[in-house]
Scaffold this motif. Structure first.
Motif, PDB file in Angstrom:
ATOM      1  N   GLN A  66      41.242  29.936  58.853  1.00 37.57           N
ATOM      2  CA  GLN A  66      40.396  30.417  57.525  1.00 37.57           C
ATOM      3  C   GLN A  66      41.024  31.968  57.183  1.00 37.57           C
ATOM      4  N   LEU A  67      41.099  32.753  58.283  1.00 32.73           N
ATOM      5  CA  LEU A  67      41.542  34.060  58.038  1.00 32.73           C
ATOM      6  C   LEU A  67      42.911  34.061  57.084  1.00 32.73           C
ATOM      7  N   SER A  68      43.956  33.276  57.715  1.00 31.38           N
ATOM      8  CA  SER A  68      45.206  32.854  56.899  1.00 31.38           C
ATOM      9  C   SER A  68      45.177  32.593  55.712  1.00 31.38           C
ATOM     10  N   CYS A  69      44.327  31.540  55.237  1.00 32.58           N
ATOM     11  CA  CYS A  69      44.283  30.896  53.815  1.00 32.58           C
ATOM     12  C   CYS A  69      43.494  32.186  53.023  1.00 32.58           C
ATOM     13  N   LEU A  70      42.569  32.884  53.591  1.00 31.23           N
ATOM     14  CA  LEU A  70      42.079  34.042  52.737  1.00 31.23           C
ATOM     15  C   LEU A  70      43.088  35.204  52.515  1.00 31.23           C
ATOM     16  N   GLN A  71      43.937  35.280  53.392  1.00 24.26           N
ATOM     17  CA  GLN A  71      44.933  36.080  53.198  1.00 24.26           C
ATOM     18  C   GLN A  71      46.095  35.929  52.235  1.00 24.26           C
ATOM     19  N   THR A  72      46.341  34.662  52.129  1.00 26.51           N
ATOM     20  CA  THR A  72      47.131  33.996  51.190  1.00 26.51           C
ATOM     21  C   THR A  72      46.597  34.145  49.710  1.00 26.51           C
ATOM     22  N   TRP A  73      45.344  33.702  49.745  1.00 27.23           N
ATOM     23  CA  TRP A  73      44.523  34.066  48.238  1.00 27.23           C
ATOM     24  C   TRP A  73      44.800  35.522  48.025  1.00 27.23           C
ATOM     25  N   ILE A  74      44.644  36.137  48.800  1.00 20.32           N
ATOM     26  CA  ILE A  74      44.741  37.742  48.476  1.00 20.32           C
ATOM     27  C   ILE A  74      46.036  38.119  47.919  1.00 20.32           C
ATOM     28  N   SER A  75      46.895  37.716  48.737  1.00 18.65           N
ATOM     29  CA  SER A  75      48.626  38.246  48.432  1.00 18.65           C
ATOM     30  C   SER A  75      48.786  37.370  47.040  1.00 18.65           C
ATOM     31  N   GLU A  76      48.292  36.324  46.805  1.00 15.53           N
ATOM     32  CA  GLU A  76      48.580  35.668  45.377  1.00 15.53           C
ATOM     33  C   GLU A  76      47.918  36.438  44.403  1.00 15.53           C
ATOM     34  N   LEU A  77      46.731  36.875  44.528  1.00 14.92           N
ATOM     35  CA  LEU A  77      45.743  37.484  43.448  1.00 14.92           C
ATOM     36  C   LEU A  77      46.460  39.022  43.414  1.00 14.92           C
ATOM     37  N   ASN A  78      47.202  39.632  44.376  1.00 15.45           N
ATOM     38  CA  ASN A  78      47.641  40.888  44.228  1.00 15.45           C
ATOM     39  C   ASN A  78      49.038  40.724  43.459  1.00 15.45           C
ATOM     40  N   ALA A  79      49.898  39.638  43.973  1.00 13.93           N
ATOM     41  CA  ALA A  79      51.092  39.520  42.985  1.00 13.93           C
ATOM     42  C   ALA A  79      50.732  38.994  41.720  1.00 13.93           C
ATOM     43  N   MET A  80      49.682  38.486  41.229  1.00 12.52           N
ATOM     44  CA  MET A  80      49.176  38.164  39.801  1.00 12.52           C
ATOM     45  C   MET A  80      49.165  39.383  39.396  1.00 12.52           C
ATOM     46  N   THR A  81      48.249  40.402  40.013  1.00 13.94           N
ATOM     47  CA  THR A  81      47.920  41.757  39.286  1.00 13.94           C
ATOM     48  C   THR A  81      49.280  42.363  39.239  1.00 13.94           C
ATOM     49  N   ASP A  82      50.094  42.457  40.062  1.00  7.60           N
ATOM     50  CA  ASP A  82      51.290  43.255  39.973  1.00  7.60           C
ATOM     51  C   ASP A  82      52.061  42.728  38.762  1.00  7.60           C
ATOM     52  N   ARG A  83      52.271  41.160  38.565  1.00  2.28           N
ATOM     53  CA  ARG A  83      53.124  40.790  37.465  1.00  2.28           C
ATOM     54  C   ARG A  83      52.428  41.300  36.145  1.00  2.28           C
ATOM     55  N   TYR A  84      51.142  41.233  36.041  1.00  2.00           N
ATOM     56  CA  TYR A  84      50.413  41.619  34.758  1.00  2.00           C
ATOM     57  C   TYR A  84      50.702  42.965  34.529  1.00  2.00           C
ATOM     58  N   PHE A  85      50.574  43.913  35.546  1.00  2.00           N
ATOM     59  CA  PHE A  85      50.847  45.373  35.378  1.00  2.00           C
ATOM     60  C   PHE A  85      52.032  45.493  34.987  1.00  2.00           C
ATOM     61  N   LYS A  86      53.187  44.878  35.408  1.00  2.00           N
ATOM     62  CA  LYS A  86      54.557  45.118  34.682  1.00  2.00           C
ATOM     63  C   LYS A  86      54.641  44.455  33.185  1.00  2.00           C
ATOM     64  N   GLU A  87      53.774  43.631  32.934  1.00  2.00           N
ATOM     65  CA  GLU A  87      53.763  43.076  31.617  1.00  2.00           C
ATOM     66  C   GLU A  87      53.339  44.275  30.584  1.00  2.00           C
ATOM     67  N   VAL A  88      52.217  45.076  31.020  1.00  2.00           N
ATOM     68  CA  VAL A  88      51.325  45.853  30.186  1.00  2.00           C
ATOM     69  C   VAL A  88      51.758  47.330  30.048  1.00  2.00           C
ATOM     70  N   ASP A  89      52.496  47.838  29.090  1.00  2.00           N
ATOM     71  CA  ASP A  89      53.109  49.030  29.227  1.00  2.00           C
ATOM     72  C   ASP A  89      51.673  50.043  29.405  1.00  2.00           C
ATOM     73  N   VAL A  90      50.621  49.688  28.663  1.00  2.00           N
ATOM     74  CA  VAL A  90      49.475  50.944  28.879  1.00  2.00           C
ATOM     75  C   VAL A  90      48.933  50.898  30.496  1.00  2.00           C
ATOM     76  N   CYS A  91      49.140  49.714  31.060  1.00  2.00           N
ATOM     77  CA  CYS A  91      48.892  49.808  32.656  1.00  2.00           C
ATOM     78  C   CYS A  91      49.826  50.558  33.070  1.00  2.00           C
ATOM     79  N   GLN A  92      50.892  50.597  33.056  1.00  2.00           N
ATOM     80  CA  GLN A  92      52.020  51.415  33.782  1.00  2.00           C
ATOM     81  C   GLN A  92      51.984  53.011  33.394  1.00  2.00           C
ATOM     82  N   ARG A  93      51.360  53.312  32.089  1.00  2.00           N
ATOM     83  CA  ARG A  93      51.154  54.747  31.800  1.00  2.00           C
ATOM     84  C   ARG A  93      49.957  55.449  32.344  1.00  2.00           C
ATOM     85  N   LEU A  94      48.911  54.196  32.465  1.00  2.00           N
ATOM     86  CA  LEU A  94      47.844  54.957  33.228  1.00  2.00           C
ATOM     87  C   LEU A  94      48.004  55.112  34.687  1.00  2.00           C
ATOM     88  N   THR A  95      48.822  54.639  35.409  1.00  2.00           N
ATOM     89  CA  THR A  95      49.220  54.848  36.869  1.00  2.00           C
ATOM     90  C   THR A  95      49.979  56.300  36.922  1.00  2.00           C
TER      91      THR A  95
END
Length: 121
Positions: free
Chosen positions: A66-95
């Motif tokens: 169960q912990l392994s599955c949850l970690q996989t989900w979290i990693s996938e969601l983090n990757a989705m956030t990272d992809r979106y972050f790279k696509e949106v210039d405003v997000c990059q400027r906010l950082t």
């Protein structure tokens, strides 16, 4: 997406606490931290000389899965956030503002634009 990620993190924390509680009732205390818990639990389960019941050993294996599955989900969601972050210039400027990372930048962008209500990823 952020609420799903936060929920998965909370679920992982709750599962970790549940594991610690169950095994502490049997006198087994694991070190602090998720990686220490997983490592200690795996070592304990695989130790043929440990005095635990087969049921507790099976439960431990199920909890690790169960912990392994949850970690996989979290990693996938983090990757989705990272992809979106790279696509949106405003997000990059906010950082560029001290204390704002990719997750906070994305959340801020969604709140300010209301974009997530209408976008299907």
């Amino acid at each position: 997406m952020h609420r799903t990620r936060e929920g998965a993190i909370q679920e992982r924390t709750a599962k970790s606490n549940q594991i610690r509680s169950l095994f502490s009732e049997e006198g087994v205390i694991f070190p602090t931290g998720l990686s220490s818990l997983k490592k200690g639990l795996l070592e304990f389960i695989e130790d043929g000389e440990s005095a635990i019941t087969p049921i507790l050993r099976n439960l431990g294996m199920m909890y690790l899965e169960q912990l392994s599955c949850l970690q996989t989900w979290i990693s996938e969601l983090n990757a989705m956030t990272d992809r979106y972050f790279k696509e949106v210039d405003v997000c990059q400027r906010l950082t560029t503002i001290s204390g704002i990372g990719p997750v906070i930048a994305r959340i801020s962008w969604v709140i300010l634009t209301g974009e997530e209500k209408f976008r299907v990823a």
